[in-house]
Motif scaffolding. Structure first.
Motif, mmCIF file in Angstrom:
data_model
loop_
_atom_site.group_PDB
_atom_site.id
_atom_site.type_symbol
_atom_site.label_atom_id
_atom_site.label_comp_id
_atom_site.label_asym_id
_atom_site.label_seq_id
_atom_site.Cartn_x
_atom_site.Cartn_y
_atom_site.Cartn_z
ATOM 1 N N THR B 96 0.871 -1.152 -0.347
ATOM 2 C CA THR B 96 -0.096 -0.010 -0.073
ATOM 3 C C THR B 96 0.885 1.489 -0.009
ATOM 4 O O THR B 96 2.027 1.147 0.290
ATOM 5 C CB THR B 96 -0.894 0.224 1.191
ATOM 6 O OG1 THR B 96 0.040 0.136 2.337
ATOM 7 C CG2 THR B 96 -1.675 -1.089 1.329
ATOM 8 N N TYR B 97 0.096 2.232 -0.103
ATOM 9 C CA TYR B 97 1.075 3.518 -0.517
ATOM 10 C C TYR B 97 1.640 3.973 0.962
ATOM 11 O O TYR B 97 2.812 4.197 1.277
ATOM 12 C CB TYR B 97 0.068 4.774 -0.824
ATOM 13 C CG TYR B 97 0.914 5.917 -0.954
ATOM 14 C CD1 TYR B 97 1.817 6.357 -1.934
ATOM 15 C CD2 TYR B 97 0.937 7.133 0.052
ATOM 16 C CE1 TYR B 97 2.431 7.588 -2.236
ATOM 17 C CE2 TYR B 97 1.672 8.268 0.022
ATOM 18 C CZ TYR B 97 2.098 8.533 -1.125
ATOM 19 O OH TYR B 97 3.026 9.492 -1.191
ATOM 20 N N LYS B 98 0.826 3.552 2.159
ATOM 21 C CA LYS B 98 1.151 4.067 3.428
ATOM 22 C C LYS B 98 2.520 2.979 3.796
ATOM 23 O O LYS B 98 3.539 3.684 4.368
ATOM 24 C CB LYS B 98 -0.164 3.422 4.417
ATOM 25 C CG LYS B 98 0.438 3.433 6.046
ATOM 26 C CD LYS B 98 -0.040 4.966 6.461
ATOM 27 C CE LYS B 98 0.168 4.712 7.887
ATOM 28 N NZ LYS B 98 1.641 4.831 8.337
ATOM 29 N N MET B 152 5.288 17.900 -10.343
ATOM 30 C CA MET B 152 4.739 17.087 -8.885
ATOM 31 C C MET B 152 5.611 15.883 -8.824
ATOM 32 O O MET B 152 5.948 15.159 -9.985
ATOM 33 C CB MET B 152 3.410 16.746 -9.498
ATOM 34 C CG MET B 152 2.465 17.601 -9.550
ATOM 35 S SD MET B 152 0.577 17.526 -9.710
ATOM 36 C CE MET B 152 -0.035 19.119 -9.341
ATOM 37 N N GLY B 153 6.169 15.669 -7.684
ATOM 38 C CA GLY B 153 7.099 14.768 -7.298
ATOM 39 C C GLY B 153 8.362 14.828 -7.786
ATOM 40 O O GLY B 153 8.760 13.910 -8.628
ATOM 41 N N SER B 154 9.096 15.802 -7.571
ATOM 42 C CA SER B 154 10.381 16.250 -8.073
ATOM 43 C C SER B 154 11.477 15.429 -7.817
ATOM 44 O O SER B 154 12.444 15.332 -8.433
ATOM 45 C CB SER B 154 10.548 17.733 -8.043
ATOM 46 O OG SER B 154 10.228 17.962 -6.414
ATOM 47 N N LEU B 175 6.908 20.075 -6.340
ATOM 48 C CA LEU B 175 6.303 19.936 -5.150
ATOM 49 C C LEU B 175 6.659 18.240 -4.874
ATOM 50 O O LEU B 175 7.096 17.498 -5.691
ATOM 51 C CB LEU B 175 5.101 19.567 -5.210
ATOM 52 C CG LEU B 175 4.029 20.475 -6.096
ATOM 53 C CD1 LEU B 175 2.617 19.959 -6.115
ATOM 54 C CD2 LEU B 175 4.103 21.828 -5.268
ATOM 55 N N ASP B 176 6.968 17.877 -3.567
ATOM 56 C CA ASP B 176 7.345 16.675 -3.235
ATOM 57 C C ASP B 176 6.600 16.490 -1.898
ATOM 58 O O ASP B 176 6.745 17.357 -1.258
ATOM 59 C CB ASP B 176 8.664 16.450 -3.194
ATOM 60 C CG ASP B 176 8.992 14.772 -3.575
ATOM 61 O OD1 ASP B 176 9.557 14.426 -4.645
ATOM 62 O OD2 ASP B 176 8.925 14.133 -2.523
ATOM 63 N N ILE B 177 6.240 15.188 -1.661
ATOM 64 C CA ILE B 177 5.671 14.999 -0.383
ATOM 65 C C ILE B 177 6.883 14.665 0.722
ATOM 66 O O ILE B 177 6.483 14.603 1.991
ATOM 67 C CB ILE B 177 4.766 13.716 -0.422
ATOM 68 C CG1 ILE B 177 3.892 13.630 0.642
ATOM 69 C CG2 ILE B 177 5.588 12.401 -0.580
ATOM 70 C CD1 ILE B 177 2.520 12.902 0.451
HETATM 71 C C1 LIG Z 1 10.442 7.688 -8.207
HETATM 72 S S1 LIG Z 1 10.548 9.356 -7.582
HETATM 73 C C2 LIG Z 1 10.700 10.390 -9.041
HETATM 74 C C3 LIG Z 1 11.597 11.567 -8.652
HETATM 75 C C4 LIG Z 1 11.889 12.375 -10.080
HETATM 76 N N1 LIG Z 1 10.715 12.820 -10.616
HETATM 77 C C5 LIG Z 1 12.504 11.443 -11.029
HETATM 78 O O1 LIG Z 1 11.985 11.243 -11.916
HETATM 79 O O2 LIG Z 1 13.693 11.454 -10.740
HETATM 80 C C6 LIG Z 1 9.055 9.748 -6.969
HETATM 81 C C7 LIG Z 1 8.890 10.865 -5.984
HETATM 82 O O3 LIG Z 1 7.616 11.162 -5.684
HETATM 83 C C8 LIG Z 1 7.403 11.669 -4.446
HETATM 84 N N2 LIG Z 1 6.150 11.451 -3.914
HETATM 85 C C9 LIG Z 1 5.490 10.248 -3.824
HETATM 86 N N3 LIG Z 1 4.081 10.361 -3.325
HETATM 87 C C10 LIG Z 1 3.954 11.671 -3.570
HETATM 88 C C11 LIG Z 1 2.661 12.617 -3.451
HETATM 89 N N4 LIG Z 1 1.578 12.057 -3.110
HETATM 90 N N5 LIG Z 1 2.831 13.925 -3.828
HETATM 91 C C12 LIG Z 1 4.078 14.420 -4.061
HETATM 92 N N6 LIG Z 1 5.293 13.621 -4.186
HETATM 93 C C13 LIG Z 1 5.172 12.297 -3.912
HETATM 94 C C14 LIG Z 1 8.387 10.692 -3.552
HETATM 95 O O4 LIG Z 1 8.845 11.478 -2.292
HETATM 96 C C15 LIG Z 1 9.602 10.859 -4.571
HETATM 97 O O5 LIG Z 1 10.581 12.096 -4.403
#
Ligand SMILES: C[S@@+](CC[C@H](N)C(=O)[O-])C[C@H]1O[C@@H](n2cnc3c(N)ncnc32)[C@H](O)[C@@H]1O
Lengths: 76, 313
Positions: B96-98, B152-154, B175-177
């Motif tokens: 799960t995501y959690k 999103m998710g940098s 943004l990143d979580i």
């Molecule tokens: C596999 S990495 C990819 C990072 C980057 N985009 C790359 O391609 O190198 C996934 C990223 O998404 C972030 N992430 C996961 N769930 C997220 C969410 N719900 N909102 C924002 N970021 C999220 C993670 O912390 C992680 O940094």
């Protein structure tokens, strides 16, 4: 024939006669990261041991693998 | 021959040559694939690898090559292991995501290695370099002058830095979580000398709401990490203007420790993007050389789409 060299030869699909203690991924055809993992998995099944990622990152030659395997078998 | 190759690399991209040397000396099992990348995509390898390793060295100092080689080694070993298990099991590990959040995104020491590993795959994996070239050649020219972009998710910020370097007229909100992701990305942006045009925010990409919609958007390698990836695409659609170009990537039948959503083919990703109100313009599906011993071919898909301006089907 040495068992470890046999296993490596099998996983690399390479004749065992062409391998030695010093054989490493740098100078051995077919020896990439997947081959390293397959060598480790074959040893794991055969000897009932488990290698961590840190240990796998040290699989840099047949000699190095032998040392890691022997250390594991001695610990048991 | 090898010597020639190395001195040539040293001249064109010294930081990348140092990473190559570190891999050869300390992590030789990963060298074959990197060598193949350097041979098949020589210009893009030097262009992106040289730039990215330069950023990494100024962000990490003298430890950069060891840190990246080790992060890459961990990452690839994990990918290989997961892929072997996945081909036997026939589905991703039921996570799960959690669970992933607790064990991965919220774990600082894991995240650091993880990010530098993912960072390096973009220029060390031949099929990822092809996605980079696709982004540079087909997506970036669609971005309007002086555009604002949302990412999103940098993660490590590698796409952020690539974008900001290539488009000095644009501003980015990334943004990143995960806080540790943003710490790394902030350092990478400073090293790439784009920190003044990039803002980083800890936020959930599924619920983030910007006051003003952006002119363009991107999200790389996040879809497969979510239980319901459609929510990400829907929220991206909410945060960009009509007609805005977006770039999305997804991993298909590629098992990794934190991949939850198993895309089985390119069409599944297209449908998801279309359902959120985008029109697909172009896509590139890139894969490593097929290995007949494995049931599944892992691939990475890049999609360029625009937010629809009319209510057509
Ligand atoms: C596999 S990495 C990819 C990072 C980057 N985009 C790359 O391609 O190198 C996934 C990223 O998404 C972030 N992430 C996961 N769930 C997220 C969410 N719900 N909102 C924002 N970021 C999220 C993670 O912390 C992680 O940094």
């Amino acid at each position: 024939m040495d068992e470890l060299i046999e296993i490596v030869a099998q996983q690399l699909d390479w004749p065992a006669e062409g391998l030695s203690e010093h054989s490493s991924p740098v100078d051995t055809a077919n020896w990439d990261s997947l081959a390293t993992l397959r060598i480790a998995m074959a040893l794991e099944v055969m000897h009932g041991v488990a290698f961590s990622t840190d240990e796998l990152l040290k699989f840099n030659s047949i000699g190095a693998i032998r040392a890691l395997l022997e250390a594991k078998l001695e610990c048991r | 021959m090898l010597q020639d190759h190395h001195s040539n690399l040293m001249r064109r991209a010294p930081a990348l040559a140092r990473l190559y040397e570190t891999l050869r000396a300390d992590y030789p099992t990963f060298l074959a694939a990197v060598k193949a990348t350097a041979e098949h995509e020589p210009d893009d390898f030097v262009e992106l690898g040289g730039a990215a390793m330069g950023w990494a060295e100024s962000a990490l100092g003298t430890d950069a090559c060891q840190m990246i080689a080790r992060g890459y080694g961990y990452f690839v070993t994990d990918v290989n292991r997961q892929h072997i298990e996945y081909c036997l099991r026939g589905r991703y590990k039921n996570k799960t995501y959690k669970e992933v959040y607790d064990s991965v995104y919220d774990n600082d020491s894991y995240m650091t290695f993880y990010h530098w590993g993912v960072f390096a795959t973009l220029f060390l994996w031949r099929h990822h370099l092809r996605l980079y070239a696709f982004y540079r050649d087909s997506f970036l020219p669609l971005v309007a002058e002086k555009a604002s972009l949302v990412e999103m998710g940098s993660g490590s910020g590698i796409w952020t830095a690539i974008t900001a370097r290539a488009r000095p007229d644009c501003r980015l909100s990334a943004l990143d979580i995960s806080k540790s992701s943003l710490d790394i990305a902030t350092r990478v942006a400073a090293a790439a000398e784009v920190g003044d045009r990039v803002s980083f925010t800890v936020a959930d990409a599924l619920t983030y709401e910007s006051e003003t919609p952006f002119d363009a958007g991107l999200s790389c390698f996040l879809l497969e990490h979510l239980e319901q990836p459609e929510n990400l695409v829907a929220n991206l659609a909410r945060n960009v203007k009509s007609g805005a170009p977006v770039f999305l990537t997804a991993a298909i039948t590629a098992a990794e420790v934190d991949h939850i959503y198993e895309f089985r083919n390119e069409g599944e990703v297209f449908r998801l993007i279309e359902a959120a109100g985008f029109r697909i313009l172009e896509a590139k599906s890139a894969a490593p050389a097929p290995d007949p011993r494995f049931k599944f071919l892992p691939r990475s898909l890049g999609v360029i789409a625009v937010k629809k301006t009319t209510e057509h089907w």
